[in-house]
Design an enzyme around this catalytic site. Structure first.
Site, short mmCIF file in Angstrom:
data_model
loop_
_atom_site.label_atom_id
_atom_site.label_comp_id
_atom_site.label_asym_id
_atom_site.label_seq_id
_atom_site.Cartn_x
_atom_site.Cartn_y
_atom_site.Cartn_z
N HIS A 38 0.87 -1.43 0.15
CA HIS A 38 0.33 -0.07 0.34
C HIS A 38 0.02 1.22 0.21
CE1 HIS A 38 -4.27 -1.00 0.72
NE2 HIS A 38 -3.70 -2.03 0.13
N GLU A 107 -6.26 -0.56 -6.19
CA GLU A 107 -7.11 0.05 -5.10
C GLU A 107 -6.71 2.15 -5.80
OE1 GLU A 107 -5.22 -1.58 -3.44
OE2 GLU A 107 -6.68 -3.57 -3.30
N ASN A 110 -4.03 3.64 -3.09
CA ASN A 110 -2.45 3.44 -3.48
C ASN A 110 -2.26 4.05 -5.23
OD1 ASN A 110 -2.29 2.25 -1.04
ND2 ASN A 110 -3.30 0.52 -2.20
N GLY A 174 -14.22 -11.38 -9.84
CA GLY A 174 -16.26 -11.60 -11.21
C GLY A 174 -14.78 -12.39 -12.00
N THR A 191 -10.46 -12.87 -1.93
CA THR A 191 -10.57 -12.14 -0.29
C THR A 191 -11.55 -12.44 0.12
OG1 THR A 191 -11.41 -9.97 -0.47
CG2 THR A 191 -8.41 -10.72 -0.59
N LYS A 194 -16.28 -17.40 -1.70
CA LYS A 194 -17.17 -17.37 -2.58
C LYS A 194 -16.59 -18.71 -3.44
CE LYS A 194 -18.40 -12.54 -2.75
NZ LYS A 194 -18.87 -11.24 -3.35
#
Length: 321
Positions: A38, A107, A110, A174, A191, A194
């Site tokens: 990060h 993201e 960052n 996805g 994370t 699923k």
């Protein structure tokens, strides 16, 4: 049998402490380790964000057994993919073959620091695919020239290459990223537990490859203190990924989570010192098909008690699964 890992959370501890923590994780018997990468913490209360690759280099020298991994780094904006390839090859040499390169589409939190705007999610996945091709080409040796949709590489070559390049993982959220990971990655990263993500990864070529998940936990002998700390530092984690990837700074995450209650965090994150709570939180990952689960102990100043408890209590309970 699933393997259980330790997370060097760069958002919640300084560089020297992070290295001490992973040394402790190796001593405690964790099977592997991962490291976030990060520029900002998620929330001001976390309070840190050192340069992950320097921390990894120091960790490689301070440990001897535990595998190391980025979880994850973005090879498209803050870093050019040719530079990522050089860093990863060097880490594989320093760690004597214990490094894995985990990649993701990033993201805004960052990546915005270098300017140029924040691409759409679809564009980011396209950038990641092109970046993976560049990294693979450099790992193969020789000189690489590339002029693509998003990147240019001119006469690049890695002069220090390991005999075996680091395995490459891709984070998925996805169908499109699962397709990319299934085709191009050696392992998959997610994370959330699923199963549909792992099934999509398998459908696109990922069958039999490692599947690595991550779970935040908050150990403390005082459960109320654990819940309060988890709420203070980790309430951002209950937000949906499409939102989290678009927020630009800790203040935005504070605003987006101002209505998250401690009771909700206590339901989402195992808190306290009852190992059964932690085992129950891990079970969905195993049932979904994850082969490795990395735990994140919340609170940079609360790692040593967690590591001691993990050695004596938590890891034996998890391995009994």
């Amino acid at each position: 049998m699933a393997q259980f890992g330790y997370t060097m959370m760069t958002e919640q501890a300084g560089p020297r402490a992070l290295v001490e923590h992973v040394v402790g994780a190796e001593r405690a018997g964790f099977d592997f380790s991962v490291t976030s990468d990060h520029y900002f913490p998620w929330l001001d209360s976390q309070g840190h964000s050192p340069y992950a690759w320097s921390v990894l280099g120091a960790a490689a020298q301070a440990t001897s057994r535990i595998p190391l991994m980025t979880y994850v780094t973005c090879p498209t904006t803050r870093y050019h993919p040719a530079v990522i390839a050089q860093k990863a090859a060097t880490m594989q040499l320093l760690s004597e073959g214990r490094f894995r390169l985990g990649l993701g589409s990033g993201e805004k939190l960052n990546e915005h620091v270098v300017g140029g705007g924040w691409p759409s999610a679809r564009t980011r996945v396209g950038m990641l695919e092109e970046a993976v091709g560049i990294i693979r080409a450099l790992f193969a040796g020789g000189t690489v020239n590339h002029r693509g949709t998003h990147f240019e590489v001119v006469n690049a070559k890695l002069w220090d290459l390991p005999d075996e390049p680091p395995p490459l993982g891709i984070a998925v959220s996805g169908e499109r990223s699962c397709s990319l990971a299934g085709r191009l990655a050696d392992l998959v990263i997610a994370t959330e537990p699923k199963g549909e993500l792992l099934r999509a990864f398998d459908a696109h070529g990922g069958t039999g490859k490692p599947k690595i998940g991550q779970l935040p936990v908050c150990y403390d002998t005082d459960r109320e203190a654990a819940v309060a700390r988890a709420h203070d530092q980790f309430r951002w984690s209950v937000g949906p990924w499409p939102v989290n990837s678009e927020l630009p700074n800790p203040a935005a995450f504070a605003g987006a989570t101002e209505h998250v209650r401690p009771e909700g965090i206590a339901e989402a994150i195992p808190c306290g010192s009852d190992p059964d709570l932690f085992v129950e939180a891990v079970k969905p990952y195993i049932e979904a098909g994850f082969t490795e689960i990395a735990l994140v102990q919340i609170g940079g100043e609360h790692q040593e008690p967690f590591l001691d408890w993990s050695r004596k209590t938590l890891l034996p309970a998890l391995r009994a699964l």
